[in-house]
Design a protein around this motif. Structure first.
Motif, short mmCIF file in Angstrom:
data_model
loop_
_atom_site.label_atom_id
_atom_site.label_comp_id
_atom_site.label_asym_id
_atom_site.label_seq_id
_atom_site.Cartn_x
_atom_site.Cartn_y
_atom_site.Cartn_z
N LYS A 1 0.85 -1.19 0.00
CA LYS A 1 0.00 0.00 0.00
C LYS A 1 0.88 1.24 0.00
N ASN A 2 0.65 2.11 -0.97
CA ASN A 2 1.38 3.37 -1.08
C ASN A 2 0.48 4.47 -0.53
N THR B 1 -8.75 2.54 -6.06
CA THR B 1 -10.10 2.13 -6.39
C THR B 1 -10.36 0.85 -5.59
N GLU B 2 -11.45 0.82 -4.86
CA GLU B 2 -11.78 -0.34 -4.03
C GLU B 2 -12.59 -1.36 -4.84
N ARG B 3 -12.23 -2.64 -4.70
CA ARG B 3 -12.94 -3.70 -5.42
C ARG B 3 -12.93 -4.96 -4.59
N GLN B 4 -14.05 -5.66 -4.59
CA GLN B 4 -14.11 -6.99 -3.99
C GLN B 4 -14.34 -7.99 -5.11
N GLY C 1 -3.08 1.21 -8.66
CA GLY C 1 -4.18 2.04 -8.20
C GLY C 1 -5.42 1.26 -7.80
N LEU C 2 -5.31 -0.05 -7.68
CA LEU C 2 -6.43 -0.90 -7.29
C LEU C 2 -6.15 -1.54 -5.94
N HIS C 3 -7.13 -1.47 -5.05
CA HIS C 3 -7.08 -2.20 -3.79
C HIS C 3 -8.21 -3.22 -3.88
#
Length: 170
Positions: free
Chosen positions: A11-12, A18-21, A91-93
């Motif tokens: 994690k930077n 952008t949050e995604r499950q 840029g994706l979490h």
């Protein structure tokens, strides 16, 4: 028993992610083979799965993704999520929830998205040991493929441990 979790990437603090499950599925057929997807364009293997739609139940998402990517109808096993993978990349979490399922029917064709068709996705059913060997031996030609390879080997290892425990109990 606590769900096993592993983080991939770092994690930077200066990045807005952008949050995604998502869900990943280790699906077994009656021969004990698992569904594995090959991404021809970037030369890697992955577990069936993908993003969870807003408000969608995780189990239903797992079943939907299996149907879309393999054409298979599955029953997700009792016991819930067996492992999670938290990812930080580009840029994706993303948090992927992994489930074990059993094949009910595979008479339908997959319904791949245009991107999945471009990626050359194809599924096959392989013995667990062969699936693990194929994943490990693949040499992805993209950073994404390398990331997916590492994540899905972890998830497949956790499913293998769970499967072994279930066999020993029965």
């Amino acid at each position: 028993m606590a769900t096993i979790s592993k983080t991939f990437g770092t994690k930077n603090p200066s990045v807005t992610y952008t949050e995604r499950q998502a869900v990943r599925v280790v699906a077994f057929n009656s021969s004990g083979n698992i569904a594995l997807i090959y991404a021809k364009r970037d030369s890697y293997y992955k577990l069936p799965g993908g993003g969870i739609d807003s408000g969608e139940d995780r189990i239903l998402a797992a079943q939907r993704e299996m149907m879309e990517e393999t054409g298979a109808t599955v029953r997700v096993r009792e016991g819930g999520c067996i492992a999670t993978a938290e990812e930080f990349r580009d840029g994706l979490h993303q948090i992927s929830f992994c489930y074990i399922a059993d094949l009910l029917d595979e008479s339908n064709p997959p319904s791949l998205t245009e991107d999945e068709i471009q990626d050359g996705l194809q599924h096959q059913w392989l013995p667990l040991i062969d699936a693990k060997k194929a994943m490990a031996a693949a040499e992805p030609t993209s950073a994404l493929g390398s990331f997916i390879k590492e994540r899905d080997i972890f998830l497949l290892d956790q499913a293998t441990k769970k499967q072994t425990q279930e066999i020993q109990v029965s």
